[in-house]
Design a protein around this motif. Structure first.
Motif, short mmCIF file in Angstrom:
data_model
loop_
_atom_site.label_atom_id
_atom_site.label_comp_id
_atom_site.label_asym_id
_atom_site.label_seq_id
_atom_site.Cartn_x
_atom_site.Cartn_y
_atom_site.Cartn_z
N GLU A 452 34.70 -58.02 90.98
CA GLU A 452 34.87 -56.59 90.70
C GLU A 452 36.34 -56.26 90.45
O GLU A 452 37.23 -56.79 91.10
N THR A 453 36.56 -55.34 89.54
CA THR A 453 37.92 -54.94 89.18
C THR A 453 38.71 -54.49 90.40
O THR A 453 39.89 -54.83 90.56
N ASP A 454 38.06 -53.74 91.28
CA ASP A 454 38.76 -53.15 92.43
C ASP A 454 38.86 -54.08 93.62
O ASP A 454 39.31 -53.65 94.69
N SER A 455 38.44 -55.34 93.47
CA SER A 455 38.47 -56.26 94.61
C SER A 455 39.77 -57.04 94.73
O SER A 455 39.87 -57.93 95.58
N VAL A 456 40.75 -56.76 93.90
CA VAL A 456 42.08 -57.36 94.06
C VAL A 456 42.61 -56.92 95.43
O VAL A 456 42.45 -55.75 95.80
N PRO A 457 43.18 -57.84 96.25
CA PRO A 457 43.68 -59.16 95.89
C PRO A 457 42.66 -60.29 96.03
O PRO A 457 42.97 -61.43 95.69
N MET A 458 41.44 -60.00 96.58
CA MET A 458 40.48 -61.10 96.73
C MET A 458 39.93 -61.53 95.37
O MET A 458 39.45 -62.66 95.23
N ASN A 459 39.97 -60.66 94.38
CA ASN A 459 39.68 -61.05 93.00
C ASN A 459 40.93 -61.74 92.46
O ASN A 459 41.76 -61.14 91.78
N TYR A 460 41.08 -63.03 92.80
CA TYR A 460 42.30 -63.75 92.46
C TYR A 460 42.55 -63.75 90.95
O TYR A 460 43.70 -63.73 90.51
N SER A 461 41.49 -63.81 90.16
CA SER A 461 41.64 -63.95 88.71
C SER A 461 42.17 -62.69 88.04
O SER A 461 42.61 -62.73 86.90
N ARG A 462 42.09 -61.54 88.76
CA ARG A 462 42.46 -60.24 88.17
C ARG A 462 41.59 -59.92 86.94
O ARG A 462 41.97 -59.14 86.07
N TRP A 463 40.42 -60.52 86.87
CA TRP A 463 39.47 -60.29 85.77
C TRP A 463 38.88 -58.91 85.90
O TRP A 463 38.63 -58.41 87.00
N SER A 464 38.64 -58.26 84.78
CA SER A 464 38.04 -56.92 84.77
C SER A 464 37.05 -56.83 83.62
O SER A 464 37.40 -57.11 82.47
N ASN A 465 35.81 -56.43 83.96
CA ASN A 465 34.77 -56.29 82.95
C ASN A 465 33.93 -55.07 83.30
O ASN A 465 33.20 -55.08 84.30
N PRO A 466 34.02 -53.98 82.53
CA PRO A 466 33.31 -52.74 82.87
C PRO A 466 31.79 -52.93 82.97
O PRO A 466 31.15 -52.31 83.84
N GLU A 467 31.21 -53.77 82.12
CA GLU A 467 29.76 -53.99 82.17
C GLU A 467 29.38 -54.67 83.48
O GLU A 467 28.37 -54.32 84.11
N TYR A 468 30.18 -55.63 83.89
CA TYR A 468 29.95 -56.32 85.16
C TYR A 468 30.04 -55.33 86.32
O TYR A 468 29.15 -55.28 87.18
N ASP A 469 31.11 -54.55 86.34
CA ASP A 469 31.29 -53.58 87.42
C ASP A 469 30.12 -52.61 87.49
O ASP A 469 29.65 -52.27 88.59
N ALA A 470 29.65 -52.16 86.35
CA ALA A 470 28.55 -51.19 86.32
C ALA A 470 27.26 -51.80 86.87
O ALA A 470 26.51 -51.14 87.60
N LEU A 471 26.98 -53.05 86.51
CA LEU A 471 25.77 -53.70 87.01
C LEU A 471 25.83 -53.90 88.52
O LEU A 471 24.83 -53.67 89.22
N VAL A 472 26.97 -54.31 89.03
CA VAL A 472 27.10 -54.51 90.47
C VAL A 472 26.95 -53.18 91.20
O VAL A 472 26.26 -53.09 92.23
N GLU A 473 27.56 -52.12 90.66
CA GLU A 473 27.43 -50.81 91.29
C GLU A 473 25.98 -50.33 91.26
O GLU A 473 25.47 -49.80 92.25
N GLN A 474 25.29 -50.54 90.13
CA GLN A 474 23.88 -50.15 90.04
C GLN A 474 23.04 -50.93 91.06
O GLN A 474 22.16 -50.36 91.71
N ALA A 475 23.30 -52.22 91.19
CA ALA A 475 22.57 -53.03 92.15
C ALA A 475 22.79 -52.54 93.57
O ALA A 475 21.86 -52.49 94.38
N ASN A 476 24.02 -52.16 93.88
CA ASN A 476 24.33 -51.71 95.23
C ASN A 476 23.66 -50.39 95.58
O ASN A 476 23.51 -50.06 96.76
N ARG A 477 23.23 -49.64 94.57
CA ARG A 477 22.55 -48.36 94.83
C ARG A 477 21.03 -48.49 94.69
O ARG A 477 20.33 -47.49 94.71
N THR A 478 20.56 -49.72 94.55
CA THR A 478 19.13 -49.96 94.35
C THR A 478 18.50 -50.41 95.66
O THR A 478 18.93 -51.40 96.26
N LEU A 479 17.47 -49.70 96.10
CA LEU A 479 16.83 -50.01 97.37
C LEU A 479 15.82 -51.16 97.24
O LEU A 479 15.63 -51.92 98.19
#
Length: 539
Positions: A452-479
């Motif tokens: 995730e973009t906001d997981s720096v510094p644990m996101n060592y790669s500093r990679w950022s992908n809006p589609e990825y972030d959106a899918l993870v956020e959607q998953a986290n709100r899915t029961l």
């Protein structure tokens, strides 16, 4: 990555460790007539502050001294810790916990206010907690950690001395597992406020778990002794426990065979057959919820180009590394989330998994030429690796794999002491570096949050992908568990296709345990709290 940066980190780490050692009490060895355990613990800890630690070798000690709302049983499964009861709202967004009556090792009560204070402290940006992003499921945690909201806005509230409420950003069915992690442990507000960062020095520290720190000699040992005021002290067997840094596996193996160590948390994979012949009852090998991977620094050339990242990833012969180099049952990794994760389909894979390594290297060569590299523009880069465990043996193998793409692919390998290496990764002060990730709880998000973009510094790669972030956020709100797993799998596929991380092998637990040590249970997370261990009588 600069030499100056590495040197400054080494000096800072050494100064910190020496300062702690100078403050320690106690002697070189136990004078107690009670049960003493000698544990080989991997690397030297940089800190024993739960809010500043980041390594399994630190967790092994911290988790013996502190207990959160939940803790682990001998099988490393979540069980109630400081919480005796809890309730969850129907939408899964709010959890209310009732705390047991317990005291710190100085006799002061452990209260919900200590938990509230601890959560606010770790997420306060001034604390510089490496692992704060693990707590982002808590309401407003991300904004507090970014300095956009004051700590008082965090969704952790002490209702009264024995009641704590945690409000979430999204439903987190894995919360009991997360609450076993040291980032969620309480800290003694009255001691931290008195001593500041020095509160963890042996003469100041107070704990709520079964053990208390009494001595720390840098690069020699950490010594903890039984906390007689621990609420379950009557069921604790070991009176004193020594934790030794054991970065040299063969040397640690000799110490186990000679009886100097009762156990060691690792051994060299190439020595498995020898150890099974010499000390068969000591050898423990078991599946592990973890992965060895390489991180690409995507913020700078050449690894800002996904073609370069994918080319290097596909050129590595994972089967050879697992079978001929590591040789302890490791499994070649073609996904980022390891097998065995709850409610996860494990469908995401690199697209070239079934292609021979020779063909993959041809594909890699073409991709690098397309990216602009060749005889007139060699691909030169530095690969840094941890100097502990099997990592120094893997490094020249992957160097050779990359060199086989073409003679104009010219990697340089550099070994760096493990804690300093991880500090460089967190700081973004690297080009390509190895790493390992062990699941803090059994859920795919605990691996995928690293992208995730906001997981720096644990996101060592500093990679950022809006589609990825959106899918993870959607998953986290899915029961719905199945739908949530599918969404996370879709996100993982994006991560694999863009390759900010290169999966190498899935870990296995490797340990040497004297059969006189009782209570050791092999488990998926390789967590073995000393409170469950004892020493059997031997002839």
């Amino acid at each position: 990555m600069t030499i100056t940066r590495r040197l400054s980190l080494l000096l800072m780490a050494g100064a910190s460790a020496l300062a702690l050692a100078a403050c320690g009490g106690g002697g070189d060895s136990a004078d107690s007539d009670g049960v003493v355990l000698h544990r080989g613990n991997g690397a030297e800890p940089l800190t024993l502050d739960p809010h500043k630690a980041s390594g399994t070798w630190e967790n092994n000690i911290i988790g013996d001294m502190f207990i959160g709302l939940f803790t682990e049983n001998a099988e490393a499964e979540p069980i109630p810790g400081m919480a005796t009861d809890w309730s969850v709202t129907e939408d899964g967004m709010s959890w209310t916990f009732t705390l047991r009556e317990a005291v710190w090792s100085d006799g002061e009560p452990v209260t919900a206010e200590d938990f509230e204070y601890a959560f606010r402290r770790i997420l306060d940006p001034a604390t510089l907690a490496n692992y704060a992003s693990l707590l982002y499921p808590i309401r407003n945690a991300r904004q507090v950690n970014a300095g956009e909201l004051p700590p008082e806005e965090l969704g952790v509230t002490a209702i009264d001395a024995q009641t704590l409420r945690i409000d979430l950003e999204f439903p987190a069915p894995y919360l009991p597992g997360l609450l076993t992690h040291y980032t969620t442990f309480p800290v003694p507000q009255h001691v931290v406020e008195q001593y500041g960062d020095a509160w963890v020095q042996p003469q100041n520290i107070v704990t709520n778990g079964p053990y208390k720190l009494v001595n720390w000699r840098a690069n020699d040992f950490v010594l903890s002794e039984r906390n007689e005021l621990f609420w379950d002290n009557e069921n604790v067997c070991v009176d004193e426990v020594f934790y030794y840094p054991t970065v040299d596996n063969p040397a640690a193996e000799r110490r186990v065979r000679n009886g100097e160590l009762d156990l060691n948390v690792d051994f060299a994979g190439q020595n498995l057959d020898f150890l099974r012949r010499e000390i068969p009852d000591y050898v423990r090998v078991h599946p592990y919820l973890g992965i060895v991977y390489f991180a690409f620094n995507t913020t700078e050339a050449p690894f800002d180009d996904p073609r370069v990242r994918n080319a290097l990833s596909m050129a590595v012969d994972r089967e050879f590394i697992a079978t001929d180099i590591l040789r302890a049952g490791q499994i070649p990794a073609y996904s980022f989330v390891p097998p065995g994760v709850n409610a996860y389909p494990s469908d995401a894979r690199v697209t070239w998994e079934d292609v021979s390594v020779e063909e993959r290297r041809e594909m890699a060569r073409e991709m690098l030429i397309e990216a602009g590299y060749g005889p007139d523009n060699p691909l030169r880069f530095e690969y840094s690796h941890r100097t502990t465990g099997d990592n120094p043996r893997v490094a020249p193998v992957v160097q050779q794999d990359w060199s086989l793409i073409a003679d104009w692919v010219q990697p340089e390998i550099v070994g760096i002491e493990t804690q300093i290496h991880y500090a460089n990764l967190r700081a973004g002060d690297f080009s390509l570096g190895d790493g390992g990730w062990i699941g803090d709880y059994n859920d795919a998000y605990n691996f995928l949050f690293l992208g995730e973009t906001d997981s720096v510094p644990m996101n060592y790669s500093r990679w950022s992908n809006p589609e990825y972030d959106a899918l993870v956020e959607q998953a986290n709100r899915t029961l719905d568990a199945e739908e949530r797993g599918d969404l996370l799998s879709d996100a993982e596929q994006i991560l694999l296709d863009d390759s900010p991380y290169m999966p190498l092998v899935y870990y296995v637990n490797k340990a040497l345990v004297n059969p006189a040590v009782t209570g050791w249970e092999d488990n998926l997370t390789h967590i073995h709290r000393t409170r469950y261990l004892c020493m059997a009588e031997t002839d």
